[in-house]
Design an enzyme around this catalytic site. Structure first.
Site, PDB file in Angstrom:
ATOM      1  N   VAL A 103       0.839  -1.220   0.000  1.00 53.19           N
ATOM      2  CA  VAL A 103       0.000   0.000   0.000  1.00 53.19           C
ATOM      3  C   VAL A 103       0.868   1.262   0.000  1.00 53.19           C
ATOM      4  CG1 VAL A 103      -1.916  -1.170   1.164  1.00 53.19           C
ATOM      5  CG2 VAL A 103      -0.142  -0.050   2.554  1.00 53.19           C
ATOM      6  N   HIS A 119      -4.697  -4.051  -2.276  1.00 53.38           N
ATOM      7  CA  HIS A 119      -5.086  -3.664  -0.907  1.00 53.38           C
ATOM      8  C   HIS A 119      -5.108  -2.161  -0.702  1.00 53.38           C
ATOM      9  CE1 HIS A 119      -3.721  -7.940   0.315  1.00 53.38           C
ATOM     10  NE2 HIS A 119      -4.928  -7.927  -0.226  1.00 53.38           N
ATOM     11  N   CYS A 127     -13.622   8.761   3.191  1.00 52.26           N
ATOM     12  CA  CYS A 127     -14.627   8.878   4.258  1.00 52.26           C
ATOM     13  C   CYS A 127     -15.112   7.477   4.621  1.00 52.26           C
ATOM     14  CB  CYS A 127     -15.812   9.739   3.760  1.00 52.26           C
ATOM     15  SG  CYS A 127     -17.195   9.735   4.902  1.00 52.26           S
ATOM     16  N   GLY A 187       8.469 -11.612  -2.536  1.00 48.28           N
ATOM     17  CA  GLY A 187       8.413 -10.907  -1.246  1.00 48.28           C
ATOM     18  C   GLY A 187       7.095 -11.003  -0.532  1.00 48.28           C
TER      19      GLY A 187
HETATM   20  C1  BV8 Z   1     -11.635 -10.805   2.326  1.00 45.05           C
HETATM   21  C2  BV8 Z   1      -3.928  -3.426   3.742  1.00 45.05           C
HETATM   22  C3  BV8 Z   1     -13.924 -11.384   2.131  1.00 45.05           C
HETATM   23  C4  BV8 Z   1      -4.078  -2.880   5.129  1.00 45.05           C
HETATM   24  C5  BV8 Z   1      -3.912  -5.858   3.996  1.00 45.05           C
HETATM   25  C6  BV8 Z   1     -11.342 -15.207   9.128  1.00 45.05           C
HETATM   26  C7  BV8 Z   1     -12.185 -14.115   9.268  1.00 45.05           C
HETATM   27  C8  BV8 Z   1     -12.261 -13.112   8.317  1.00 45.05           C
HETATM   28  C9  BV8 Z   1     -11.476 -13.160   7.177  1.00 45.05           C
HETATM   29  C10 BV8 Z   1     -10.650 -14.235   7.057  1.00 45.05           C
HETATM   30  C11 BV8 Z   1     -10.568 -15.259   7.997  1.00 45.05           C
HETATM   31  N1  BV8 Z   1      -9.659 -16.154   7.561  1.00 45.05           N
HETATM   32  C12 BV8 Z   1      -9.184 -15.740   6.369  1.00 45.05           C
HETATM   33  C13 BV8 Z   1      -9.784 -14.599   6.046  1.00 45.05           C
HETATM   34  C14 BV8 Z   1      -9.557 -13.809   4.864  1.00 45.05           C
HETATM   35  C15 BV8 Z   1      -8.512 -12.744   5.204  1.00 45.05           C
HETATM   36  C16 BV8 Z   1      -7.161 -13.410   5.351  1.00 45.05           C
HETATM   37  O1  BV8 Z   1      -6.611 -13.879   4.385  1.00 45.05           O
HETATM   38  N2  BV8 Z   1      -6.644 -13.452   6.595  1.00 45.05           N
HETATM   39  C17 BV8 Z   1      -5.354 -14.079   6.831  1.00 45.05           C
HETATM   40  C18 BV8 Z   1      -4.633 -13.347   7.979  1.00 45.05           C
HETATM   41  C19 BV8 Z   1      -5.597 -15.530   7.167  1.00 45.05           C
HETATM   42  N3  BV8 Z   1      -8.538 -11.864   4.078  1.00 45.05           N
HETATM   43  C20 BV8 Z   1      -9.324 -10.788   4.100  1.00 45.05           C
HETATM   44  O2  BV8 Z   1      -9.961 -10.429   5.076  1.00 45.05           O
HETATM   45  C21 BV8 Z   1      -9.433 -10.048   2.781  1.00 45.05           C
HETATM   46  N4  BV8 Z   1     -10.810  -9.791   2.483  1.00 45.05           N
HETATM   47  O3  BV8 Z   1     -11.337 -11.962   2.370  1.00 45.05           O
HETATM   48  O4  BV8 Z   1     -12.937 -10.371   2.110  1.00 45.05           O
HETATM   49  C22 BV8 Z   1     -14.389 -11.508   3.542  1.00 45.05           C
HETATM   50  C23 BV8 Z   1     -15.242 -10.547   4.046  1.00 45.05           C
HETATM   51  C24 BV8 Z   1     -15.704 -10.671   5.360  1.00 45.05           C
HETATM   52  C25 BV8 Z   1     -15.300 -11.762   6.151  1.00 45.05           C
HETATM   53  C26 BV8 Z   1     -14.421 -12.726   5.634  1.00 45.05           C
HETATM   54  C27 BV8 Z   1     -13.946 -12.583   4.341  1.00 45.05           C
HETATM   55  C28 BV8 Z   1      -8.726  -8.710   2.868  1.00 45.05           C
HETATM   56  C29 BV8 Z   1      -7.244  -8.932   3.019  1.00 45.05           C
HETATM   57  C30 BV8 Z   1      -6.507  -7.590   2.878  1.00 45.05           C
HETATM   58  C31 BV8 Z   1      -5.983  -7.151   4.226  1.00 45.05           C
HETATM   59  N5  BV8 Z   1      -5.215  -5.910   4.059  1.00 45.05           N
HETATM   60  N6  BV8 Z   1      -3.238  -4.706   3.786  1.00 45.05           N
HETATM   61  C32 BV8 Z   1      -2.761  -2.413   5.673  1.00 45.05           C
HETATM   62  O5  BV8 Z   1      -1.736  -2.533   4.976  1.00 45.05           O
HETATM   63  O6  BV8 Z   1      -2.764  -1.939   6.802  1.00 45.05           O
HETATM   64  S1  BV8 Z   1      -3.042  -7.298   4.127  1.00 45.05           S
HETATM   65  C33 BV8 Z   1      -1.436  -6.909   4.463  1.00 45.05           C
HETATM   66  O7  BV8 Z   1      -0.869  -8.084   4.992  1.00 45.05           O
HETATM   67  C34 BV8 Z   1      -0.621  -6.611   3.258  1.00 45.05           C
HETATM   68  O8  BV8 Z   1      -1.299  -5.855   2.304  1.00 45.05           O
HETATM   69  C35 BV8 Z   1      -0.247  -7.979   2.762  1.00 45.05           C
HETATM   70  O9  BV8 Z   1      -1.218  -8.466   1.906  1.00 45.05           O
HETATM   71  C36 BV8 Z   1      -0.296  -8.786   4.007  1.00 45.05           C
HETATM   72  C37 BV8 Z   1       1.115  -9.044   4.429  1.00 45.05           C
HETATM   73  O10 BV8 Z   1       1.556 -10.015   3.542  1.00 45.05           O
HETATM   74  P1  BV8 Z   1       2.959  -9.847   2.816  1.00 45.05           P
HETATM   75  O11 BV8 Z   1       2.911  -8.714   1.867  1.00 45.05           O
HETATM   76  O12 BV8 Z   1       3.245 -11.189   2.312  1.00 45.05           O
HETATM   77  O13 BV8 Z   1       3.968  -9.420   3.934  1.00 45.05           O
HETATM   78  P2  BV8 Z   1       4.554 -10.343   5.071  1.00 45.05           P
HETATM   79  O14 BV8 Z   1       5.184  -9.456   6.067  1.00 45.05           O
HETATM   80  O15 BV8 Z   1       3.512 -11.337   5.496  1.00 45.05           O
HETATM   81  O16 BV8 Z   1       5.682 -11.198   4.341  1.00 45.05           O
HETATM   82  C38 BV8 Z   1       6.808 -10.541   3.819  1.00 45.05           C
HETATM   83  C39 BV8 Z   1       7.570 -11.594   3.074  1.00 45.05           C
HETATM   84  O17 BV8 Z   1       8.690 -10.957   2.477  1.00 45.05           O
HETATM   85  C40 BV8 Z   1       8.117 -12.697   3.976  1.00 45.05           C
HETATM   86  O18 BV8 Z   1       7.851 -13.951   3.384  1.00 45.05           O
HETATM   87  C41 BV8 Z   1       9.617 -12.417   4.005  1.00 45.05           C
HETATM   88  O19 BV8 Z   1      10.366 -13.621   4.061  1.00 45.05           O
HETATM   89  C42 BV8 Z   1       9.816 -11.755   2.671  1.00 45.05           C
HETATM   90  N7  BV8 Z   1      10.952 -10.845   2.600  1.00 45.05           N
HETATM   91  C43 BV8 Z   1      11.519 -10.113   3.589  1.00 45.05           C
HETATM   92  N8  BV8 Z   1      12.535  -9.376   3.066  1.00 45.05           N
HETATM   93  C44 BV8 Z   1      12.580  -9.646   1.735  1.00 45.05           C
HETATM   94  C45 BV8 Z   1      11.577 -10.582   1.429  1.00 45.05           C
HETATM   95  N9  BV8 Z   1      11.362 -11.055   0.185  1.00 45.05           N
HETATM   96  C46 BV8 Z   1      12.166 -10.597  -0.789  1.00 45.05           C
HETATM   97  N10 BV8 Z   1      13.165  -9.704  -0.583  1.00 45.05           N
HETATM   98  C47 BV8 Z   1      13.394  -9.211   0.656  1.00 45.05           C
HETATM   99  N11 BV8 Z   1      14.379  -8.322   0.861  1.00 45.05           N
END
Ligand code: BV8
Length: 244
Positions: A103, A119, A127, A187
């Site tokens: 983001v 996202h 709003c 990533g």
């Molecule tokens: C949805 C914006 C339908 C906000 C983000 C139970 C109840 C309700 C929902 C759920 C549930 N179970 C599952 C869900 C669905 C849920 C979900 O998936 N939850 C997960 C936690 C299980 N998803 C949602 O809710 C989505 N909507 O499903 O709607 C719905 C409606 C109602 C009820 C149910 C479902 C919405 C998901 C969007 C959330 N918003 N971001 C903000 O930024 O504040 S998500 C946010 O976290 C990021 O945008 C990103 O997507 C995520 C983080 O993931 P990554 O980008 O992968 O980052 P992370 O730190 O995890 O990993 C970094 C990686 O980089 C690591 O692997 C590391 O090794 C690597 N790395 C590090 N350094 C390097 C590198 N790689 C390369 N080079 C490097 N140098």
């Protein structure tokens, strides 16, 4: 470390390439990933506890200040070699779709075009009630500030957990992934859906799937090429090998 020759062959032959990026691509720009421990004041919170509508309604000031802190971090960040390599990569294929979970807007700052921000974008404000973008508001000291039109609470224009993504963006991203010759997942820990479903769609369609991540993820065992390294190192090497 040079990328495998077989992967360079696949990329040379590819017409359609799709890329999904996560927080790891911005890590080398100094933007902390989601799995990094939150620092300082925020160490006691996990993103899942703050990035939801309920968390915002429960404590709008806290959530607004968390995003204000992150906006500060992003404002000081510059695109890194990973972002720049993706700009060059885009020019090498007839069809190239960059899809990001980030983001921070760093892909656009680096020069990437037509980026799908699944996202949302932390630098945009909307709003909470009207769900429409707000670019100016009176600084009354209220935290969060109020919508100049309806008086509702302002919030960041990001997709929170339990909020649905834009159907248009998701369909475009899914179509690009499911029709790609090569799909690169870079990533991302692959834990958040529906974004994490994109590499699965690419695999199912028979694309060559590549993961670039220093750590293993739930997909590492399933991809064709797992390049264990930092995106800022591996992507420029990939681009250099393609130039040869
Ligand atoms: C949805 C914006 C339908 C906000 C983000 C139970 C109840 C309700 C929902 C759920 C549930 N179970 C599952 C869900 C669905 C849920 C979900 O998936 N939850 C997960 C936690 C299980 N998803 C949602 O809710 C989505 N909507 O499903 O709607 C719905 C409606 C109602 C009820 C149910 C479902 C919405 C998901 C969007 C959330 N918003 N971001 C903000 O930024 O504040 S998500 C946010 O976290 C990021 O945008 C990103 O997507 C995520 C983080 O993931 P990554 O980008 O992968 O980052 P992370 O730190 O995890 O990993 C970094 C990686 O980089 C690591 O692997 C590391 O090794 C690597 N790395 C590090 N350094 C390097 C590198 N790689 C390369 N080079 C490097 N140098």
């Amino acid at each position: 470390m040079k990328p495998p020759a077989e992967l360079i062959e696949k990329l040379r032959a590819a017409k359609r390439v799709a890329v999904l990026t996560g927080a790891g691509v911005s890590a080398e720009s100094g933007v902390p990933t989601f799995r990094d421990a939150q620092t300082g004041l925020w160490a006691q919170y996990s993103p899942e506890d703050l990035a939801t509508p309920r968390a915002f309604l429960r404590n709008p000031k806290l959530v607004w200040e968390w995003y204000a802190w992150r906006r500060e971090l992003v404002a000081g960040a510059k695109p890194n070699p990973a972002h720049l390599a993706l700009v060059e990569l885009a020019g090498r294929f007839p069809e190239f779709q960059l899809i990001t979970q980030n983001v921070d807007g760093l892909h656009q700052q680096a020069g990437s075009r037509n980026v799908i921000e699944l996202h949302g974008n932390i630098t945009r404000t909307k709003c909470f009630d009207e769900r429409t973008i707000v670019t100016e508001w009176a600084e009354t000291g209220d935290i969060p500030p109020k919508c100049p039109r309806c008086g509702g609470l302002l919030r960041p224009d990001v997709v929170w957990f339990e909020e649905t993504l834009s159907a248009t963006d998701l369909n475009t991203a899914m179509r690009a992934s499911a029709s790609s010759d090569v799909f690169l997942s870079i990533g991302t820990s692959g834990l958040v859906y529906p974004a994490a479903g994109l590499p699965i769609a690419a695999l199912g369609h028979g694309a060559t799937v590549v993961e670039i991540n220093p750590q293993p993820t739930p997909f590492t065992a399933k991809v064709h090429f797992a390049l264990a390294g930092a995106a800022g190192i591996v992507l420029p090497e990939l681009v250099t090998s393609l130039r040869e």
